[in-house]
Design an enzyme around this catalytic site. Structure first.
Site, mmCIF file in Angstrom:
data_model
loop_
_atom_site.group_PDB
_atom_site.id
_atom_site.type_symbol
_atom_site.label_atom_id
_atom_site.label_comp_id
_atom_site.label_asym_id
_atom_site.label_seq_id
_atom_site.Cartn_x
_atom_site.Cartn_y
_atom_site.Cartn_z
ATOM 1 C CG PHE A 149 0.004 0.513 2.641
ATOM 2 C CD1 PHE A 149 -0.212 1.815 2.611
ATOM 3 C CD2 PHE A 149 0.044 -0.485 3.517
ATOM 4 C CE1 PHE A 149 0.386 2.413 4.003
ATOM 5 C CE2 PHE A 149 1.001 -0.027 4.470
ATOM 6 C CZ PHE A 149 1.026 1.370 4.978
ATOM 7 C CE LYS A 173 -2.968 -8.031 -4.472
ATOM 8 N NZ LYS A 173 -3.571 -7.048 -3.526
ATOM 9 C CD GLU A 176 -5.714 -5.778 0.031
ATOM 10 O OE1 GLU A 176 -4.697 -5.582 -0.751
ATOM 11 O OE2 GLU A 176 -5.737 -6.654 0.915
ATOM 12 N NE ARG A 177 -3.819 -2.530 3.558
ATOM 13 C CZ ARG A 177 -2.711 -2.646 4.556
ATOM 14 N NH1 ARG A 177 -2.254 -1.651 5.310
ATOM 15 N NH2 ARG A 177 -2.139 -3.807 4.253
ATOM 16 C CB SER A 226 4.739 -7.332 5.565
ATOM 17 O OG SER A 226 4.000 -8.184 5.258
ATOM 18 C CB CYS A 281 10.362 -0.397 2.660
ATOM 19 S SG CYS A 281 10.927 0.238 1.095
ATOM 20 C CD GLU A 382 8.272 -2.798 8.189
ATOM 21 O OE1 GLU A 382 7.839 -3.949 8.220
ATOM 22 O OE2 GLU A 382 9.118 -2.165 7.298
HETATM 23 P P1 NAD Z 1 1.592 -6.674 3.092
HETATM 24 O O1 NAD Z 1 2.428 -7.789 3.045
HETATM 25 O O2 NAD Z 1 0.475 -6.696 4.119
HETATM 26 O O3 NAD Z 1 0.685 -6.604 1.655
HETATM 27 C C1 NAD Z 1 1.595 -6.630 0.371
HETATM 28 C C2 NAD Z 1 0.733 -7.445 -0.664
HETATM 29 O O4 NAD Z 1 0.333 -8.619 -0.283
HETATM 30 C C3 NAD Z 1 -0.699 -6.593 -1.085
HETATM 31 O O5 NAD Z 1 -0.971 -6.531 -2.487
HETATM 32 C C4 NAD Z 1 -1.744 -7.560 -0.025
HETATM 33 O O6 NAD Z 1 -2.887 -7.708 -0.784
HETATM 34 C C5 NAD Z 1 -1.014 -8.932 -0.291
HETATM 35 N N1 NAD Z 1 -1.217 -9.859 0.855
HETATM 36 C C6 NAD Z 1 -1.324 -9.285 2.159
HETATM 37 N N2 NAD Z 1 -1.695 -10.498 2.907
HETATM 38 C C7 NAD Z 1 -1.567 -11.576 2.352
HETATM 39 C C8 NAD Z 1 -1.724 -12.875 2.590
HETATM 40 N N3 NAD Z 1 -1.840 -13.375 3.732
HETATM 41 N N4 NAD Z 1 -1.603 -13.682 1.440
HETATM 42 C C9 NAD Z 1 -1.341 -13.323 0.273
HETATM 43 N N5 NAD Z 1 -0.972 -12.089 -0.083
HETATM 44 C C10 NAD Z 1 -1.130 -11.107 1.036
HETATM 45 O O7 NAD Z 1 2.319 -5.082 3.066
HETATM 46 P P2 NAD Z 1 1.613 -3.638 3.118
HETATM 47 O O8 NAD Z 1 0.925 -3.354 4.562
HETATM 48 O O9 NAD Z 1 0.882 -3.739 2.126
HETATM 49 O O10 NAD Z 1 2.851 -2.946 3.019
HETATM 50 C C11 NAD Z 1 3.839 -2.370 3.930
HETATM 51 C C12 NAD Z 1 4.792 -3.466 4.143
HETATM 52 O O11 NAD Z 1 5.784 -3.453 2.823
HETATM 53 C C13 NAD Z 1 5.974 -2.915 5.043
HETATM 54 O O12 NAD Z 1 6.534 -4.095 5.775
HETATM 55 C C14 NAD Z 1 7.105 -2.426 4.260
HETATM 56 O O13 NAD Z 1 8.628 -2.599 5.046
HETATM 57 C C15 NAD Z 1 7.097 -3.331 3.023
HETATM 58 N N6 NAD Z 1 7.675 -2.783 1.926
HETATM 59 C C16 NAD Z 1 8.836 -3.078 1.418
HETATM 60 C C17 NAD Z 1 9.488 -2.383 0.557
HETATM 61 C C18 NAD Z 1 10.806 -3.104 0.015
HETATM 62 O O14 NAD Z 1 11.342 -2.769 -0.998
HETATM 63 N N7 NAD Z 1 11.709 -3.794 0.838
HETATM 64 C C19 NAD Z 1 8.978 -1.439 -0.377
HETATM 65 C C20 NAD Z 1 7.876 -1.135 0.259
HETATM 66 C C21 NAD Z 1 6.900 -1.717 1.235
#
Ligand code: NAD
Length: 497
Positions: A149, A173, A176-177, A226, A281, A382
């Site tokens: 997101f 994909k 969704e937020r 994450s 991140c 985090e």
């Molecule tokens: P998230 O992991 O909750 O979601 C990321 C994606 O995974 C979304 O599209 C979501 O719909 C999907 N998803 C969520 N739960 C799932 C599940 N149980 N099974 C399958 N798919 C699922 O992350 P977020 O809250 O959207 O973003 C924040 C996180 O992303 C933080 O931890 C941040 O550090 C990380 N991030 C990392 C980088 C990097 O380059 N390393 C960059 C941006 C964000």
């Protein structure tokens, strides 16, 4: 109320999905739209569209692919304020921050415009008498991107411009937020001349992601999000035979040595800690102050925090917006509570802050902790919010050792005026992206982005030349043109002559 639907075959899908999710305006706390959550059958439709498009897109010349990307680049530049406004509306980040996000995504599109150069192979003439060997790089097929997101425009742009430039077709994909920026960019790509089916967007949750992970026609997956989900994506995707790169979460430290320019270090820490409400991140969340650096730095941080303007993106003077959802606000607030309960000193407390007229917005003012220790939850986890912590160590070696012990290794920074200390840092620190007097060292598009340890699962970093390697595979050809001198059966293993 608006329903945000999928983008398949070069157009928005008209019918409604069976399941929907709420899209909030984080500044007011109100639901402003509903987003379709794709069923496995809807994901299959998007993959089928991408698979069909691949049969022709892979043969489109490099010149034509590059021209479409140039046209897309122009359209993104022209509409950047509109893209940024989608980010502010659904993510909550303030306009200056949103525009910065678009411009960093634009740089990857510009990099992808150079695909004819990037896809050049190698050629060795006469490796054996009249035998030549050469390599070419070919696309993989349908590839999928699953994005977080916090950068709804930029992170997808880390992926699809390079993937489609390499000749793949793409199923995105997004989170969704905040799904609207992806839909807007899909339209721009269509207007730039991208054939239908080359980029599809499906919205959804775990159901859609799981279908992509197991779909036999999906050749590769890029994921950013994450750490627990990144690990799940990597393990599940590779188990289904896919190439996977999965970028995870972070806990980024910034060392401040006693010789540093403290004004510079304080400015940098505030920008990197509270920019985008800490939902980056590459945000700095831990300041590691060596010797007496903490005594001199903390008052400067306090002074700057007292002047920070927190408010909705519609307020032109706001420097920091709300958090993305109420659930996330509650989670971050509970971390602040736990820091207090575990004995850290709360120097600035942003809990309960609301800008005038935004009582239901998901706001949290900047929080600053001092005397944080590695055993505390706020040190280990985090937090992903506007919570900056200071820990104090006696020596530079202890600071490096502390950081190298951590599970995450996305970004890191040092502030010092000592070249030797900086050189030691870049050599000994076990982190993927390193800043020297630069707090957020996000690599340029022509380098690659990626952390180490629990911040990345897979071999290749994202975008840059690693991106081209990820989205293409090498083929090596050994060739000899018929010559009567080569006649004669020979069962020996071929030797070079
Ligand atoms: P998230 O992991 O909750 O979601 C990321 C994606 O995974 C979304 O599209 C979501 O719909 C999907 N998803 C969520 N739960 C799932 C599940 N149980 N099974 C399958 N798919 C699922 O992350 P977020 O809250 O959207 O973003 C924040 C996180 O992303 C933080 O931890 C941040 O550090 C990380 N991030 C990392 C980088 C990097 O380059 N390393 C960059 C941006 C964000």
């Amino acid at each position: 109320m608006d329903t945000i639907s999928h983008w398949i075959d070069g157009a928005p899908v008209a019918r409604r999905s069976e399941r929907h999710g709420d899209v909030f305006d984080p500044a007011t706390g109100k639901v402003q739209a509903q987003v379709s959550l794709a069923s496995p059958a809807e994901v299959d439709e998007a993959v089928a569209s991408a698979d069909k498009a691949f049969q022709t897109w892979r043969h489109v010349s490099l010149a034509k692919r590059s021209r479409i990307l140039f046209a897309f680049r122009e359209l993104v530049e022209k509409h950047k304020v509109e893209i940024a406004s989608h980010l502010t509306k659904e993510h909550g980040k303030v306009p200056s921050d949103a525009l910065g996000e678009v411009s960093r995504g634009l740089e990857v599109i510009e990099f992808a415009c150079g695909i004819p150069h990037l896809l050049k192979g190698e050629f060795s003439e006469n490796v054996s008498t009249e035998v030549d060997v050469y390599s070419i790089r070919q696309p993989l097929g349908v590839v999928a991107g699953i994005t977080p997101f916090n950068f709804p425009a930029m992170v997808p742009m880390w992926m699809y411009p390079i993937a489609i430039a390499c000749g793949n077709t793409f199923v995105l994909k997004p989170s969704e937020r905040d799904p609207s920026a992806s839909m807007f960019c899909a339209q721009l790509l269509r207007d730039a001349g991208l054939p239908e089916g080359v980029l599809n967007v499906v919205h959804g949750d775990k159901v859609a992601v799981d279908r992509l992970l197991e779909h036999p026609k999906v050749a590769a997956i890029s994921f950013v999000g994450s750490t627990p989900i990144a690990q799940y994506i990597y393990e599940t995707g590779t188990r289904h035979g896919k190439r996977v790169q999965a970028l995870g979460g972070a806990k980024n430290h910034m060392i401040v040595l006693p010789d540093a320019d403290m004004e510079l270090a304080a400015d940098a820490a505030i920008g990197a800690g509270y920019g985008s409400a800490g939902e980056r991140c590459m945000a700095i969340s831990m300041l590691v102050c060596v010797g007496d650096a903490g005594d001199r730095l903390v008052p400067k941080l306090q002074e700057r925090i007292s002047k920070l303007k927190v408010g909705p993106g519609t307020d032109a003077s706001a420097e920091m917006g709300p958090l993305v959802t109420k659930v996330h606000l509650d989670k971050v607030t509970s971390y602040v509570d736990s820091g207090v309960a575990q004995g850290a000193t709360l120097v600035a407390d942003g809990r309960g802050f609301r800008p005038p007229g935004h009582a239901d917005g998901f706001f949290l003012g900047p929080c600053l902790f001092d005397h944080v220790t590695p055993e505390m939850t706020i040190y280990k986890d985090e937090i992903f919010g506007p919570v900056l912590s200071v820990t104090r160590v006696a020596s530079y070696d202890a600071a490096i050792e502390l950081i190298n012990r951590g599970p995450y290794a996305n970004g890191v920074a040092i502030f010092t005026n000592d070249g030797g200390a900086a050189r030691k840092f870049q050599s000994e620190i076990e982190v993927g992206m390193v800043g020297i007097n630069v707090p957020i060292p996000v690599p340029m598009a022509y380098y690659s982005f990626g952390g180490w340890k629990a911040s990345l699962f897979g071999d290749l970093h994202i975008y840059g030349e690693d991106g081209v390697r990820f989205y293409s595979r090498a083929k090596v050809i050994t060739s000899r043109w018929p010559d009567p001198r080569h006649r004669g059966v020979d069962l020996g293993f071929p030797q070079n002559k």
